[in-house]
Write an enzyme that holds these catalytic residues in place. Structure first.
Site, PDB file in Angstrom:
ATOM      1  N   ASP A 121      -7.936  -5.373  -0.008  1.00 50.83           N
ATOM      2  CA  ASP A 121      -8.450  -6.197  -1.103  1.00 50.83           C
ATOM      3  C   ASP A 121      -8.037  -7.658  -1.012  1.00 50.83           C
ATOM      4  OD1 ASP A 121      -9.883  -4.234  -2.435  1.00 50.83           O
ATOM      5  OD2 ASP A 121      -8.069  -3.442  -3.369  1.00 50.83           O
ATOM      6  N   HIS A 139       0.848  -1.190   0.000  1.00 50.73           N
ATOM      7  CA  HIS A 139       0.000   0.000   0.000  1.00 50.73           C
ATOM      8  C   HIS A 139       0.882   1.238   0.000  1.00 50.73           C
ATOM      9  CE1 HIS A 139      -3.127   2.866   1.112  1.00 50.73           C
ATOM     10  NE2 HIS A 139      -3.954   1.969   0.616  1.00 50.73           N
TER      11      HIS A 139
END
Ligand code: CMC
Length: 432
Positions: A366, A308
């Site tokens: 996700d 991320h």
């Protein structure tokens, strides 16, 4: 603004720029660089905007090192445990938690707008049956601009409010219609006696020829996933909505741009890509081979659902979803879900691998969401659409914040030009 200032000196000319520092309520301060060009004639270079605060915002706060996510100051863990998606939508849009009466009024305003104009429904017939639902959703959301001319004055707060209710209410109906079109089944009209997520499941799965009972476990799971996905400050799709909206474009066009930006596998498209990857890996024995591929810079393969831009410790949403996977699969009687088992092993192995550890690559939101979507019967091609439904709330909140800011300016990044210098045009007959 604080008293603190940075001074930048051009050693060649001895010209100086004073760069004031601005403090937020929490988080790192920023250096206001507006004097850079005026005083030194330079711009900043920040590909990927890794270090650039493009706006001031009061909506969502992330501390990537601590793994903190706050909506209007409230920790995501508390909201996930105690709140509902509709309440979070109210909070993100209107800054405070609602009273019971305010929440009822807000929810009924959203319910009022769930149906689509029949003409808009016919748009789906223009798509081939195998069109990706994200293509349909982004096109149909953009087409909404053609329907609501009477409430499209972006500087009118009441028009903006009606737009917010309309888009949040209608995007599940659009999403479900896209799914039904792919299946060749008739569209299912919304049921306003159901809550937001139950209605979503009803529109996705009901058929006219038999009764459909919404599974409350599925509806609760969806509500929680929607809370976790509702906003994430200046991510790529939200920045896209802001950029498109900063031109004065109508809000449906701006949200449609956000849907398109979300689609990419580096962003919201990752949930679909994770499941494809898990299916491709197939068994635990294959994990090392795929980890090697993810580490190989000559391969385009990345470990989807890992890494991320902001979280460098863990993604708090992933932690909540992992726990939720255990609970939801158990309650649905599918505890022995092989894809979830594989995902858990993949996480375990990757988190011991020096490549992932040294780069601080952890599972993101996700990584596990697709496992839950699958367990409640949502097909893989719809995963990113589900993300888009939830994120619409965040997009609208950011668009509203931007438009109501009297200091709003068109978003217009600069560049470092490295192309050809000025040269004269050569007639085609004289070119070799
Ligand atoms: N697999 C393998 N290597 C990775 C991965 C990954 N998933 N993510 C980052 N890296 C490596 C990258 O190659 C780089 O290595 P090096 O320093 O040797 O060049 C280093 O880690 C830093 O990565 P980066 O590409 O500079 O990081 P970024 O902040 O630009 O990208 C990201 C963030 C999320 C796009 C990226 O981690 C990624 O592509 N992850 C997989 C896709 C994904 O799961 N996306 C969902 C993000 S969360 C939900 C959302 O935003 O919608």
């Amino acid at each position: 603004m604080t008293d603190k200032k940075f001074e930048l000196v051009d050693r060649a000319t001895e010209r100086k720029a004073q760069l004031p520092v601005r403090n937020g309520t929490i988080g790192p301060s920023v250096v206001d660089i507006s004097a850079l060009n005026k005083d030194l004639g330079v711009f900043t270079f920040d590909p990927g905007f890794g270090l650039t605060a493009a706006t001031e915002s009061r909506i969502t706060y992330i501390d990537g090192d601590a793994g903190t996510l706050l909506y209007r100051g409230f920790p995501i863990e508390q909201l996930a445990e105690k709140s509902s998606f509709m309440e979070c939508a109210y909070l993100l849009l209107l800054s405070e938690l609602p009273s019971r009466k305010q929440l009822e009024e807000f929810t009924s305003n959203i319910r009022y707008h769930t149906m689509l104009n029949e003409t808009l429904l016919r748009f789906f017939n223009g798509f081939h049956h195998n069109a990706h639902p994200m293509a349909m959703v982004s096109a149909v959301v953009a087409s909404m601009s053609a329907f609501y001319h009477d409430t499209m004055d972006i500087y009118n707060p009441r028009h903006r409010e009606i737009f917010a209710h309309r888009i949040i209410a209608k995007i599940p109906t659009i999403a479900a219609a896209a799914h039904k079109h792919s299946l060749g089944q008739p569209f299912v009209y919304p049921r306003n006696d159901l809550d937001y997520c139950s209605n979503m499941l009803h529109m996705l799965f009901a058929v006219p020829c038999e009764p459909y009972q919404v599974d409350p476990i599925a509806s609760q799971a969806l509500d929680l996933l929607f809370i976790l996905h509702a906003d994430h400050e200046q991510n790529a799709s939200t920045s896209t909505v802001r950029l498109a909206g900063s031109t004065g474009a109508n809000p449906y066009a701006a949200i449609s741009a956000g849907v398109s930006a979300l689609w990419g596998p580096a962003h919201g498209g990752a949930n679909e890509a994770v499941l494809a990857m898990l299916e491709q890996i197939g068994t635990v024995d294959n994990i090392p081979k795929y980890l090697d591929m993810a580490k190989d810079k000559s391969s385009h393969f990345r470990l989807m659902g890992f890494g991320h831009r902001v979280y460098k410790n863990f993604d708090p949403r992933a932690k909540i979803i992992r726990e939720m996977c255990h609970k939801v699969l158990a309650r649905l009687g599918r505890s022995d879900n092989p894809l979830f088992e594989l995902a858990l092993r993949l996480e375990e192995i990757a988190l011991k691998d020096e490549y992932f550890v040294s780069r601080k690559l952890y599972p993101n939101v996700d990584f596990y969401s697709g496992v839950i979507y699958s367990a409640i019967g949502i097909p893989r091609s719809m995963f990113t659409v589900m993300f888009a439904i939830a994120r619409t709330v965040g997009w609208v909140a950011h668009w509203q914040e931007m438009i109501s800011d009297p200091g709003m300016r068109i978003g217009r990044p600069r560049q470092l030009y490295t192309g050809a210098t000025k040269r004269d045009y050569t007639e085609i007959t004289k070119r070799s």
